[in-house]
Design a protein around this motif. Structure first.
Motif, PDB file in Angstrom:
ATOM      1  N   ARG A  57       0.835  -1.212   0.000  1.00 14.66           N
ATOM      2  CA  ARG A  57       0.000   0.000   0.000  1.00 14.66           C
ATOM      3  C   ARG A  57       0.865   1.256   0.000  1.00 14.66           C
ATOM      4  N   VAL A  81      -2.072   6.368  -0.626  1.00 11.69           N
ATOM      5  CA  VAL A  81      -2.593   6.471   0.739  1.00 11.69           C
ATOM      6  C   VAL A  81      -2.374   7.905   1.230  1.00 11.69           C
ATOM      7  N   GLU A 125      -1.652  11.139   6.460  1.00 11.87           N
ATOM      8  CA  GLU A 125      -1.911  10.735   7.851  1.00 11.87           C
ATOM      9  C   GLU A 125      -2.032   9.215   7.974  1.00 11.87           C
ATOM     10  N   GLU A 126      -2.706   8.590   7.019  1.00 14.67           N
ATOM     11  CA  GLU A 126      -2.827   7.135   7.035  1.00 14.67           C
ATOM     12  C   GLU A 126      -1.473   6.476   6.761  1.00 14.67           C
ATOM     13  N   SER A 127      -0.669   7.095   5.889  1.00 17.11           N
ATOM     14  CA  SER A 127       0.670   6.567   5.605  1.00 17.11           C
ATOM     15  C   SER A 127       1.515   6.518   6.869  1.00 17.11           C
ATOM     16  N   GLN A 156       0.421   6.278   9.957  1.00 17.54           N
ATOM     17  CA  GLN A 156      -0.099   5.201  10.814  1.00 17.54           C
ATOM     18  C   GLN A 156       0.325   3.832  10.284  1.00 17.54           C
ATOM     19  N   LEU A 157       0.238   3.652   8.964  1.00 14.41           N
ATOM     20  CA  LEU A 157       0.652   2.383   8.363  1.00 14.41           C
ATOM     21  C   LEU A 157       2.142   2.130   8.585  1.00 14.41           C
TER      22      LEU A 157
END
Length: 84
Positions: free
Chosen positions: A28, A34, A37-39, A41-42
């Motif tokens: 991902r 992505v 912010e999600e990056s 967290q990932l």
């Protein structure tokens, strides 16, 4: 939770499950689709999964033994695996 602590949800995962999730996260992130912010967290979860997998591998290596052979070729015992 500090960086050195691993989420109990992750520590409950078997090596294969943790590695599969890590591979999914890497895929991902590599696609780049992505949100930032999600990056973040990932990436954080991926790092925890990587550390968990590393811990499990080191534990497995410590359990592996190599067979020592006698002069006649028969098994004479075991010794710790030298991975260096």
């Amino acid at each position: 939770m500090s960086r050195d602590e691993i989420d109990p949800e992750i520590t409950a995962l078997a090596f294969e499950a943790a590695l599969k999730e890590l591979e999914t996260i890497v895929g991902r992130l590599e696609r780049g689709d992505v949100p930032l912010e999600e990056s973040i967290q990932l990436y954080s979860r991926g790092d925890a999964l990587r550390r968990h997998c590393d811990t499990l591998l080191k534990s497995a290596e410590a359990k592996v033994e190599r067979i020592q052979l006698a002069e006649d070729g028969s098994a004479a015992g075991t010794a710790p695996l030298d991975v260096d």
